[in-house]
Scaffold this active site. Structure first.
Site, mmCIF file in Angstrom:
data_model
loop_
_atom_site.group_PDB
_atom_site.id
_atom_site.type_symbol
_atom_site.label_atom_id
_atom_site.label_comp_id
_atom_site.label_asym_id
_atom_site.label_seq_id
_atom_site.Cartn_x
_atom_site.Cartn_y
_atom_site.Cartn_z
ATOM 1 C CD GLN A 181 -71.577 -60.953 54.750
ATOM 2 O OE1 GLN A 181 -71.292 -61.425 53.665
ATOM 3 N NE2 GLN A 181 -70.687 -60.262 55.478
ATOM 4 C CD GLU A 197 -71.618 -55.100 58.110
ATOM 5 O OE1 GLU A 197 -71.195 -55.781 59.077
ATOM 6 O OE2 GLU A 197 -70.857 -54.531 57.302
ATOM 7 C CD GLU A 216 -67.346 -58.461 54.150
ATOM 8 O OE1 GLU A 216 -68.197 -58.663 55.028
ATOM 9 O OE2 GLU A 216 -66.267 -57.867 54.363
ATOM 10 C CG ASN A 236 -67.952 -51.687 56.430
ATOM 11 O OD1 ASN A 236 -69.136 -51.832 56.716
ATOM 12 N ND2 ASN A 236 -66.997 -52.474 56.945
ATOM 13 C CD GLU A 237 -68.143 -52.912 61.057
ATOM 14 O OE1 GLU A 237 -67.060 -53.427 61.387
ATOM 15 O OE2 GLU A 237 -69.244 -53.430 61.302
ATOM 16 C CE1 TYR A 267 -73.393 -59.165 61.541
ATOM 17 C CE2 TYR A 267 -72.053 -57.262 62.093
ATOM 18 C CZ TYR A 267 -72.555 -58.140 61.149
ATOM 19 O OH TYR A 267 -72.231 -57.999 59.834
HETATM 20 O O1 AHR Z 1 -70.372 -59.191 58.291
HETATM 21 C C1 AHR Z 1 -69.090 -59.509 58.737
HETATM 22 C C2 AHR Z 1 -68.296 -58.297 59.143
HETATM 23 O O2 AHR Z 1 -68.869 -57.707 60.270
HETATM 24 C C3 AHR Z 1 -68.228 -57.158 58.155
HETATM 25 O O3 AHR Z 1 -67.238 -57.340 57.213
HETATM 26 C C4 AHR Z 1 -67.925 -55.983 59.015
HETATM 27 O O4 AHR Z 1 -68.400 -54.769 58.470
HETATM 28 C C5 AHR Z 1 -68.549 -56.342 60.340
HETATM 29 O O5 AHR Z 1 -67.704 -56.119 61.397
#
Ligand code: AHR
Length: 492
Positions: free
Chosen positions: A349, A300, A27, A174-175, A245
């Protein structure tokens, strides 16, 4: 030393493991692109048109199959026309999501596509839905992929690219439940269908369109979008994304290197939640799409700690230890076991951000423990997942975390088994059978170290892959896993 059993059956093939399960995400965030992958042509760091040569080689070594770009939250504020043409006249913008820094757009479509060509990976473009228009995204697709004589093709040629690029993976938003527009799933489903309808297949190019899926355990999102998308599976919709995450407590993420034993187990336990999440989302998807036309794309995932002290809080720069290697090993084993529905995954990432596989500092570059896990697992890419079962126990007293994580696959007559021992104190001896292959040889490699072990710019090889011992007599297998280790077996 604990004794546990293992049983592998190469005749019991389960699903094809798409190469893209071993993807990365890059990103416009912190030093992932700028001062990471892209240093500019005038840099003294060896580069090809500004792209770091050592990073390209490192990506090639792990056979990086796919790279997602330009975001993340950045994607829904990105206007692709800002990033084409003469660099000095490209528009400057403020990266409002990540540190409020000025972005000069010197890395745009041409630079990203060249990076993918040099690495030999598929590009995965994440399109702007939140603040973009249908026409803008439709024209971006035309700009990249159309071989015919159209205004977008002429513009691409003016900017130095004669041939159309091949683009398979296109994310549409995205999201969108959060930074991508704060939409509800019903509304997003309609918006998605409108955008997706105008992203066309030009020439021989065939798009694989990915919709925004759920955050973690938002099963209502999956249920609603699948209800709306199921009739379009394999046509307008090829996949929905899942973002998860590994963060046990968002209000208290903690340090990437300085952590307690208890916290090690809590983080690995959270990584294991991926299993429950994927299984539950799969269950919902199966109800609407039993023919498996719509994939689950985990685009992600990874660990997220407090930023390294003294670094920009908006840049999400963190170190990477053996704990992260274990998180990666657990997650990738889960994806392998769910390969029927999980067709792609992208760790967050690639460089200098979150659970990065590569860290850089000036001209120095280090490969993190997580990178080495991707290296150990690369033979699973494009293989068939097979039956693999081990005995198991709790990784530590009072913890519900399983001690052993495993997966196995077969390709071209070679069986690859990846095993990790999550205990910090106890070694394990796995003994058992390998069926379905007339095995003549076994080779083992290991990544291990104390949980906090990590590579630094002064000591870049503290944690690396080493040869390991394993025995194979006939079809009888025996291998020892030290505490906090990831082992790969190649049997052929
Ligand atoms: O990876 C960091 C961020 O986490 C990304 O930009 C977003 O899609 C997610 O919330």
């Amino acid at each position: 030393m604990k004794d546990l059993s293992i049983l592998i059956n190469a005749d019991d093939k389960q699903s094809h493991i798409n190469r893209e399960v071993y993807g990365n995400f890059s990103e416009h965030l912190g030093r992932c692109i700028y001062n990471g992958i892209f240093v500019g042509e005038d840099s003294s760091i060896p580069n090809i048109h500004g792209l770091r040569k050592d990073i390209i080689e490192a990506f090639k070594n792990i056979k990086l199959p796919v790279l997602r770009w330009p975001g993340g939250c950045f994607a829904d504020e990105y206007h692709w026309r800002d990033g084409i043409g003469e660099k000095s006249s490209r528009k400057k913008i403020v990266n409002t999501n990540w540190g409020g820094v000025v972005e000069n757009n010197s890395f745009g479509t041409h630079e990203f596509m060249e990076l993918c060509e040099l690495v030999g990976c598929e590009p995965y473009i994440s399109g702007n839905v939140g603040s973009g228009t249908v026409r803008e995204l439709s024209e971006w697709v035309e700009y990249m992929t159309c071989p015919d004589d159209t205004p977008m093709t002429s513009l691409r040629k003016e900017n130095g690219r004669e041939e159309a690029w091949s683009l398979k993976y296109l994310g549409i938003g995205n999201e969108n439940w959060g930074c991508g527009g704060n939409m509800d799933p019903q509304y997003y489903s309609s918006v998605y269908k409108q955008f997706a309808s105008f992203c066309k297949n030009y020439g021989g190019n065939r798009l694989y369109k990915i919709a925004c899926g759920p955050s973690g355990g938002d099963y209502n999102w999956t249920d609603t979008v699948m209800k709306n998308f199921a009739p379009y599976g394999g046509q307008l919709v090829d996949g929905i994304s899942l973002h998860f995450y590994c963060i046990p407590d968002w209000n208290n993420k903690g340090d990437a290197v300085d952590f307690s034993e208890d916290s090690y187990y809590t983080w690995l336990d959270t990584a294991n939640k991926m299993e429950e999440l994927i299984s539950t989302h799969e269950g919902i998807m199966e109800r609407y799409d039993p023919e498996n036309k719509i994939a689950l794309i985990v685009d992600e995932w990874g660990s997220w700690y407090d930023v390294e002290k003294g670094t920009n809080p908006g840049f999400l720069y963190q170190q990477n230890t053996m704990r992260d290697a274990m998180i990666a090993a657990i997650s990738l084993n889960i994806f392998n076991r769910h390969a029927r529905r999980v067709k792609m995954a992208n760790i967050a990432q690639a460089v200098n951000v979150l659970q990065a596989v590569i860290l850089t500092e000036g001209e120095k570059m280090i490969l993190t423990p997580t990178y080495h896990v991707f290296d150990l697992y690369k033979d699973h890419q494009g293989a068939e997942s097979i039956y693999c079962h081990t005995g198991n126990e709790d990784a530590a007293e009072g913890k519900k975390l399983p001690m052993i994580s495993s997966s196995a696959s077969v390709k071209d007559g070679k069986v690859t088994v990846t095993l990790s021992n999550c205990s910090l104190t106890e070694g394990v001896r796995l003994s058992g059978l390998v069926a379905g292959i007339d095995a003549k040889s076994i080779k083992a490699d290991i990544l291990t170290g104390e949980a906090h072990a990590h590579n630094t710019f002064d000591s870049p090889e503290s944690v690396t892959i080493k040869p390991h011992k394993a025995q194979l007599e006939g079809n009888k297998l025996c291998v020892e896993l030290p505490p906090c280790s990831v082992v790969r077996l190649c049997i052929e």
